[in-house]
Design an enzyme around this catalytic site. Structure first.
Site, PDB file in Angstrom:
ATOM      1  N   ARG A  31      -8.765  24.960  59.142  1.00  8.70           N
ATOM      2  CA  ARG A  31      -9.512  24.853  60.003  1.00  8.70           C
ATOM      3  C   ARG A  31     -11.156  25.104  59.448  1.00  8.70           C
ATOM      4  O   ARG A  31     -11.590  25.784  58.495  1.00  8.70           O
ATOM      5  CB  ARG A  31      -9.081  26.444  60.684  1.00  8.70           C
ATOM      6  CG  ARG A  31      -7.912  26.302  61.417  1.00  8.70           C
ATOM      7  CD  ARG A  31      -7.044  27.540  62.194  1.00  8.70           C
ATOM      8  NE  ARG A  31      -5.544  27.018  62.174  1.00  8.70           N
ATOM      9  CZ  ARG A  31      -4.350  27.560  62.663  1.00  8.70           C
ATOM     10  NH1 ARG A  31      -5.029  28.966  63.156  1.00  8.70           N
ATOM     11  NH2 ARG A  31      -3.334  26.913  63.118  1.00  8.70           N
ATOM     12  N   ARG A  69      -9.132  34.958  57.289  1.00  8.26           N
ATOM     13  CA  ARG A  69      -9.416  34.374  57.549  1.00  8.26           C
ATOM     14  C   ARG A  69      -9.436  32.493  56.829  1.00  8.26           C
ATOM     15  O   ARG A  69     -11.374  32.881  56.048  1.00  8.26           O
ATOM     16  CB  ARG A  69     -10.154  34.407  58.664  1.00  8.26           C
ATOM     17  CG  ARG A  69     -10.764  33.689  59.650  1.00  8.26           C
ATOM     18  CD  ARG A  69     -11.591  33.401  60.649  1.00  8.26           C
ATOM     19  NE  ARG A  69     -11.620  35.105  61.477  1.00  8.26           N
ATOM     20  CZ  ARG A  69     -10.640  34.944  62.781  1.00  8.26           C
ATOM     21  NH1 ARG A  69     -10.498  33.756  63.314  1.00  8.26           N
ATOM     22  NH2 ARG A  69     -10.230  35.917  63.522  1.00  8.26           N
ATOM     23  N   GLU A  92      -3.223  40.284  63.725  1.00 11.23           N
ATOM     24  CA  GLU A  92      -2.367  39.253  64.211  1.00 11.23           C
ATOM     25  C   GLU A  92      -1.705  38.442  62.978  1.00 11.23           C
ATOM     26  O   GLU A  92      -2.488  38.160  61.676  1.00 11.23           O
ATOM     27  CB  GLU A  92      -3.594  38.335  64.348  1.00 11.23           C
ATOM     28  CG  GLU A  92      -2.320  37.313  65.468  1.00 11.23           C
ATOM     29  CD  GLU A  92      -2.808  35.970  65.317  1.00 11.23           C
ATOM     30  OE1 GLU A  92      -2.286  34.790  65.433  1.00 11.23           O
ATOM     31  OE2 GLU A  92      -3.994  36.205  65.796  1.00 11.23           O
ATOM     32  N   SER A 151       1.990  33.996  66.161  1.00 10.97           N
ATOM     33  CA  SER A 151       1.896  34.020  68.121  1.00 10.97           C
ATOM     34  C   SER A 151       2.631  33.030  67.822  1.00 10.97           C
ATOM     35  O   SER A 151       3.367  31.892  67.197  1.00 10.97           O
ATOM     36  CB  SER A 151       0.728  33.457  67.797  1.00 10.97           C
ATOM     37  OG  SER A 151      -0.541  34.271  67.807  1.00 10.97           O
TER      38      SER A 151
END
Length: 422
Positions: free
Chosen positions: A260, A275, A347, A350
């Protein structure tokens, strides 16, 4: 992707629902393009039918009648060609417009557009005190399993190098997650490509809207993208297929690297493993009948929670606000793990119900034994990401002497029960 007839149906209340996620639906434009397309189809069909009638009439016409009939037939062929071209143009315009419209959020979601608006569903475990706790970067470096400086030298920021017992723990987590998914929860494991084409990315909603978030690679004349999650290839395994409705649900899992660009993250979580541009994850995907999707979402969530609980990680489950769910989702639960080094829940996974949104884009259809046809529904969840789970294990397992205890369930996979400072 949406059925334009549903969006235009006042009963669907699409304008209100989309406004809850901050999207303004231009109904006037949609009506104009959709009605224009339908009118072009009708003109073409009528001209084709008249052309067929004239072809029969020409055969039985007198020499005097034939020239006018032949000319009329030629004119009709021109009309058909023009109508077909108009239909193609408006089809492309309509498709482009529809591909940019997010899914309709479920009415049960709370209002809002940030994580602060999420609704708390439940908590599990006892959070460790944040006071005096070290974060995973400090712990990982002191234990000799994390080297961020050399990762930056190799590839730049937002990459990580694991070393020492770090890679063994990484492998252990992946094997454990897969064993639980396949051995206890009935998922079929796949090994899938990490490079996929544009059509595959479009099927699950990453394209065209989020191309800036993807890593794209051009090889000769091939347009390929690195996957952001195994959801993309797993869901698209059945693109352009018709499934037997009675064979559903299908449950698939895969362990893959994920890539990503994190465009638009504006400096958040630039330090450590939270991240990254490249990370690995075990993904869970379910393809189900639309009427079963909510029940399946709860089941999917329970599968992700199983490994959290067996690892002994304190966490909470929240229902995301309507304006904070992903583009393709109609409902999402987040599992947020407690990180004492940050003094916050973050988080880690999900679980999302996409309804038939992805299935329509990827053309994943169903046919029941009674002949009933429709589109499937799709769901996915992390089951879990390796890096973020490692973060939680380090921070929740830290001891006063600087060591980190390994959850008993992982010991058979990694071969050690403790990490000690290097």
């Amino acid at each position: 992707m949406h059925d334009p007839r549903v969006l235009l149906d006042p009963a669907a209340d699409a304008v209100r629902k989309l406004s809850r996620r901050g999207f303004t639906l231009d109904l006037a434009y949609l009506e104009k393009v959709f009605s224009g397309r339908n009118a072009a189809i009708q003109r073409g069909d009528e001209a084709r039918a008249e052309s067929k009638r004239l072809s029969t009439a020409v055969k039985g016409a007198t020499p005097e009648e034939r020239p006018a009939l032949v000319q009329a037939s030629r004119d009709l062929k021109t009309t058909v060609s023009e109508a077909d071209e108009e239909q193609k143009r408006l089809d492309a315009e309509l498709t482009e417009f529809l591909l940019g419209i997010p899914n309709l959020p479920a009415d049960e979601l709370p209002d809002g557009a940030s994580d602060a608006d999420a609704e708390l569903v439940r908590t599990w475990g006892e959070p460790l005190p944040a006071e005096g706790a070290r974060d995973h970067v400090e712990l990982g470096e002191s234990l000799g399993i994390l080297d961020l400086a050399r990762a930056t030298k190799l590839a730049g920021p937002r990459f990580a190098v694991l070393c020492g017992k770090g890679p063994a723990l990484e492998r252990a987590l992946a094997r454990y997650f897969l064993d639980v998914a396949t051995g206890r929860h009935g998922y079929t494991e796949f090994s899938v490509p990490t490079l996929v084409n544009r059509e595959t990315m479009t099927g699950t909603g990453q394209l065209p809207k989020f191309e800036q978030d993807l890593f794209r690679t051009g090889v000769a004349d091939r347009d390929l993208f690195l996957i952001p999650t195994a959801e993309v290839p797993l869901t698209n395994l059945h693109a352009r297929e018709t499934l037997v409705a009675e064979d559903l649900p299908l449950a698939y899992t895969a362990h893959t690297p994920c890539f990503r660009s994190e465009a638009g993250s504006y400096g958040r979580d630039t330090k450590g493993l939270i991240r990254l541009h490249e990370f690995s994850k075990v993904e869970l995907v379910r393809i189900v009948r639309p009427e079963d999707s909510r029940t399946e979402l709860e089941l999917l969530l329970s599968h992700a929670e199983t490994v959290m609980q067996e690892l002994g990680l304190a966490y909470r489950v929240v229902k995301l606000a309507a304006g904070d769910i992903g583009f393709s989702a109609e409902m999402t639960y987040d599992i947020e793990v407690w990180l004492p080094g940050q003094g916050a829940y973050r988080e880690i996974a999900s679980a999302s119900d996409f309804g038939s949104f992805q299935a329509r884009r990827a053309s994943i259809r169903t046919k029941a034994k009674d002949g009933t046809r429709g589109f499937a529904a799709t769901l996915n969840s992390s089951g879990l990401p390796i890096g973020r789970t490692l973060v939680a294990l380090l921070e929740q397992g830290q001891q006063p002497d600087g060591s980190v205890t390994i959850p008993p369930v992982l010991v058979p996979y990694c071969g050690f029960d403790r990490l000690v400072p290097a």
